[in-house]
Write a protein that holds these residues in place. Structure first.
Motif, mmCIF file in Angstrom:
data_model
loop_
_atom_site.group_PDB
_atom_site.id
_atom_site.type_symbol
_atom_site.label_atom_id
_atom_site.label_comp_id
_atom_site.label_asym_id
_atom_site.label_seq_id
_atom_site.Cartn_x
_atom_site.Cartn_y
_atom_site.Cartn_z
ATOM 1 N N ALA A 3 26.451 15.024 44.280
ATOM 2 C CA ALA A 3 27.342 15.937 44.987
ATOM 3 C C ALA A 3 28.701 16.044 44.312
ATOM 4 O O ALA A 3 29.434 16.993 44.506
ATOM 5 N N LEU A 4 29.041 15.057 43.529
ATOM 6 C CA LEU A 4 30.381 15.033 42.921
ATOM 7 C C LEU A 4 30.431 15.752 41.592
ATOM 8 O O LEU A 4 31.483 15.975 41.033
ATOM 9 N N LYS A 5 29.267 16.130 41.087
ATOM 10 C CA LYS A 5 29.201 16.696 39.746
ATOM 11 C C LYS A 5 30.070 17.945 39.606
ATOM 12 O O LYS A 5 30.737 18.130 38.605
ATOM 13 N N ILE A 6 30.056 18.757 40.636
ATOM 14 C CA ILE A 6 30.823 20.003 40.587
ATOM 15 C C ILE A 6 32.297 19.725 40.318
ATOM 16 O O ILE A 6 32.959 20.419 39.559
ATOM 17 N N LYS A 64 37.966 24.920 44.800
ATOM 18 C CA LYS A 64 37.443 23.647 44.263
ATOM 19 C C LYS A 64 38.223 22.467 44.832
ATOM 20 O O LYS A 64 37.641 21.444 45.197
ATOM 21 N N ILE A 65 39.523 22.621 44.907
ATOM 22 C CA ILE A 65 40.345 21.538 45.455
ATOM 23 C C ILE A 65 40.014 21.327 46.935
ATOM 24 O O ILE A 65 39.876 20.198 47.404
ATOM 25 N N LEU A 66 39.853 22.445 47.660
ATOM 26 C CA LEU A 66 39.558 22.324 49.094
ATOM 27 C C LEU A 66 38.159 21.743 49.325
ATOM 28 O O LEU A 66 37.949 20.999 50.291
ATOM 29 N N ASN A 67 37.226 22.066 48.431
ATOM 30 C CA ASN A 67 35.889 21.488 48.582
ATOM 31 C C ASN A 67 35.907 19.990 48.285
ATOM 32 O O ASN A 67 35.148 19.213 48.882
ATOM 33 N N TYR A 68 36.761 19.611 47.383
ATOM 34 C CA TYR A 68 36.972 18.178 47.101
ATOM 35 C C TYR A 68 37.536 17.493 48.348
ATOM 36 O O TYR A 68 37.040 16.439 48.783
ATOM 37 N N VAL A 159 45.234 9.598 51.733
ATOM 38 C CA VAL A 159 46.661 9.886 51.528
ATOM 39 C C VAL A 159 46.916 10.138 50.040
ATOM 40 O O VAL A 159 47.561 11.117 49.655
ATOM 41 N N ARG A 160 46.383 9.275 49.207
ATOM 42 C CA ARG A 160 46.609 9.406 47.759
ATOM 43 C C ARG A 160 45.942 10.662 47.203
ATOM 44 O O ARG A 160 46.481 11.326 46.315
ATOM 45 N N ALA A 161 44.767 10.982 47.730
ATOM 46 C CA ALA A 161 44.020 12.138 47.227
ATOM 47 C C ALA A 161 44.745 13.450 47.551
ATOM 48 O O ALA A 161 44.910 14.317 46.688
ATOM 49 N N TYR A 162 45.190 13.610 48.798
ATOM 50 C CA TYR A 162 45.923 14.837 49.159
ATOM 51 C C TYR A 162 47.234 14.908 48.382
ATOM 52 O O TYR A 162 47.627 15.968 47.914
ATOM 53 N N LYS A 163 47.892 13.776 48.276
ATOM 54 C CA LYS A 163 49.172 13.753 47.554
ATOM 55 C C LYS A 163 48.971 14.195 46.110
ATOM 56 O O LYS A 163 49.786 14.904 45.541
ATOM 57 N N GLY A 164 47.827 13.785 45.546
ATOM 58 C CA GLY A 164 47.537 14.126 44.165
ATOM 59 C C GLY A 164 47.286 15.611 43.945
ATOM 60 O O GLY A 164 47.375 16.098 42.819
ATOM 61 N N GLN A 165 46.970 16.335 45.000
ATOM 62 C CA GLN A 165 46.656 17.762 44.854
ATOM 63 C C GLN A 165 47.801 18.684 45.263
ATOM 64 O O GLN A 165 47.715 19.896 45.076
ATOM 65 N N PRO A 252 39.906 9.311 39.489
ATOM 66 C CA PRO A 252 39.823 7.981 40.116
ATOM 67 C C PRO A 252 39.418 8.027 41.584
ATOM 68 O O PRO A 252 38.708 7.122 42.060
ATOM 69 N N VAL A 253 39.843 9.071 42.304
ATOM 70 C CA VAL A 253 39.434 9.174 43.717
ATOM 71 C C VAL A 253 37.911 9.296 43.803
ATOM 72 O O VAL A 253 37.261 8.624 44.607
ATOM 73 N N LEU A 254 37.360 10.128 42.932
ATOM 74 C CA LEU A 254 35.908 10.323 42.963
ATOM 75 C C LEU A 254 35.170 9.070 42.509
ATOM 76 O O LEU A 254 34.078 8.766 42.996
ATOM 77 N N GLN A 255 35.788 8.348 41.605
ATOM 78 C CA GLN A 255 35.189 7.091 41.148
ATOM 79 C C GLN A 255 35.115 6.096 42.311
ATOM 80 O O GLN A 255 34.145 5.372 42.456
ATOM 81 N N ILE A 256 36.165 6.092 43.135
ATOM 82 C CA ILE A 256 36.208 5.168 44.266
ATOM 83 C C ILE A 256 35.258 5.625 45.375
ATOM 84 O O ILE A 256 34.539 4.826 45.974
ATOM 85 N N ALA A 257 35.259 6.939 45.646
ATOM 86 C CA ALA A 257 34.423 7.464 46.731
ATOM 87 C C ALA A 257 32.956 7.556 46.317
ATOM 88 O O ALA A 257 32.063 7.523 47.172
ATOM 89 N N GLY A 258 32.720 7.651 45.019
ATOM 90 C CA GLY A 258 31.377 7.876 44.482
ATOM 91 C C GLY A 258 30.278 6.990 45.041
ATOM 92 O O GLY A 258 29.232 7.489 45.466
ATOM 93 N N PRO A 259 30.496 5.666 45.048
ATOM 94 C CA PRO A 259 29.427 4.776 45.518
ATOM 95 C C PRO A 259 29.000 5.012 46.971
ATOM 96 O O PRO A 259 27.935 4.560 47.379
#
Lengths: 262, 237
Positions: A3-6, A64-68, A159-165, A252-259
């Protein structure tokens, strides 16, 4: 992880995370042809054009950002719904807290879907989640401590993910306003759950409080706008790190959420 | 949904929250001196003698934030100088931490603004009874919630991406404060992100621009209720 590939592809293509200069943005627009360029300008057109420091992200980039963001909200929403539905997991005295958080995550999912659709995009489907992260946290829904730990991790990560965008949404003011107003709610959640766990509501240096350390990498930063804040204030270095939350970019957010995402 | 409709929908959600009345009432209760706020309101747009205008554009926004941080830092400095009666250690620690964060925000913004910074403000905390828990914590709650909505409100106005990043780095810390103080006031409840500040229909916090009087007092007026040196933000929305 499929699901994260996109998002990974979008990142590699440079449509996300890259802060376009105005010149770059114009070049991109002209490259696409005038019609496409105009169609790509989101609402708040005049604001954006008058705003020379900010490039205008195109709708596909915003989508794309909103889908993330939606993917992360699905994760939180499902996590809390599952926790609340598991009898005996959440301490009776804390039910109101998690019901409130869950209510907000459900609302965020709905709001992001509406926004994506309105922008002409398609909301990503909800992925299947594995909150044990491949068996790493087998007790996620049997141990309240574990559940609270993952909750704090997801909220701080949110918090970090939204801040990053925020910067990537700077040219689309309405969407930016939504992101900011979700962002601060995630921070309220994070503070509350951290306190439930016996931590402070704020992040000291990059202390992970027993959670995977990489979630907090970079939180120890004291340089803001090129100023070493410790040199302009009398408060301790620790307090300075607590006073500024740090963003995290998409990889990095996706790396953390990925598992947690199958 | 057409984009204009979405725009209207979001504007409605972001700036005209349904339960604003409750939110403003809580500010009015804690904020005290409503008349001071009204006086300040009249002065907006015509900065005259003794009123400090924060300026325009990004510098104006940063100065506006700097003014709010000056108020917060001064409030917590006073609250920590002598704690309210029977303050438990856990509450002292929270007030102590928050003071340091607000001082860091204030000092950082002053340094970032350099020669563009407004001067040191003088404060009027006569509406706060620093000896009682209720008065201190409710003022704290009002200041933090106001801070969250103020930073959220100015974020989209900022031209500079770097300043936007800074606003985002600070606002989440203000939100953490707000939740902690709300949790202390009403433990183990939904208040940390209560329906009075987070719209239950959208899960969104509120945005407020400095002079917006939608539903009641503007943030400038709320700020002025704690200030002897009045501020205005005549060149900001």
């Amino acid at each position: 992880m499929k699901a994260l590939k996109i998002f990974e592809e979008a990142y590699e293509q440079g449509v996300i995370e890259k802060n376009f200069s105005r010149r770059e943005a114009l070049a991109r627009g002209l490259g696409l042809g005038l019609k496409t360029a105009l169609a790509a300008v989101p609402f708040g057109l005049l604001d954006a054009l008058g705003n020379k420091a900010q490039a205008t992200p195109s709708n596909p980039d915003i989508v794309k950002i909103l889908n993330y963001a939606l993917t992360l909200e699905y994760l939180e929403d499902t996590f809390y719904k599952t926790g609340l539905a598991t009898s005996g997991l959440i301490a009776a005295g804390d039910m109101k807290i998690f019901m409130q958080i869950s209510k907000h995550e459900t609302a965020h999912v709905a709001l992001l879907k509406t926004t994506i659709t309105a922008l002409g995009g398609t909301p990503v489907a909800e992925p299947v989640f594995d909150f044990t992260a491949g068996g790493k946290f087998p007790d996620v829904f049997t141990s309240y401590q574990r559940f609270m730990g993952l909750s704090a991790a997801f909220e701080d990560l949110g918090v970090r993910a939204y801040k990053g965008q925020t910067v990537n949404l700077a040219g689309a003011k309405d969407v930016l306003a939504v992101a900011l107003n979700i962002h601060s709610v995630e921070a309220r959640h994070a503070s509350e759950v951290r306190r439930l766990r016996g931590s402070k509501g704020w992040i000291n240096f990059a202390e992970a409080d027993g959670l995977p350390g990489f979630i907090y990498d970079g939180e120890e930063n004291v340089i803001q706008l090129g100023i070493d804040v410790t040199t302009v204030t009398t408060v301790s270095i620790g307090a300075v790190t607590q006073a500024f939350d740090e963003p995290l970019s998409m990889p990095p957010v996706l790396q953390i959420a990925g598992p947690f995402i199958i | 949904m057409k984009e204009q409709k979405l725009h209207d929908y979001l504007q409605e959600r972001l700036y005209k929250p349904i339960r604003r009345k409750r939110f403003l009432r809580s500010i009015a209760v804690a904020g005290g001196s409503f008349m001071l706020g009204l006086t300040a309101c009249r002065k907006e747009g015509q900065p005259g003698s003794g009123v400090i205008d924060v300026g325009s554009a990004d510098i104006g926004i940063l100065n506006f934030a700097y003014a709010l941080e000056q108020i917060e830092a001064a409030f917590y400095t006073k609250a920590n100088a002598s704690y309210y009666h029977n303050a438990p250690l856990s509450e002292k620690q929270v007030l102590f931490d928050i003071m340091h964060h607000e001082v860091a925000h204030r000092d950082f913004l002053k340094a970032a603004l350099g020669s563009n910074a407004i001067g040191d403000l003088q404060f009027d905390f006569s509406s706060v009874d620093f000896t009682t828990r209720d008065s201190v914590l409710k003022t704290s709650k009002a200041l933090e919630d106001t801070g969250v909505s103020a930073y959220n409100g100015v974020g989209p106005l900022l031209q500079s991406a770097d300043y936007l990043k800074i606003a985002a780095k600070i606002v989440s810390v203000e939100a953490r404060h707000a939740a902690a103080i709300r949790d202390i006031l009403n433990p183990r409840s939904a208040d940390f992100a209560g329906d009075d500040v987070v719209d239950p229909a959208t899960g969104l916090d509120f945005s407020r621009t400095p002079n917006s009087t939608t539903g009641g007092q503007s943030i400038v007026a709320i700020a002025n209720s704690y200030l002897l040196t009045k501020i205005s933000a005549s060149k900001l929305p």
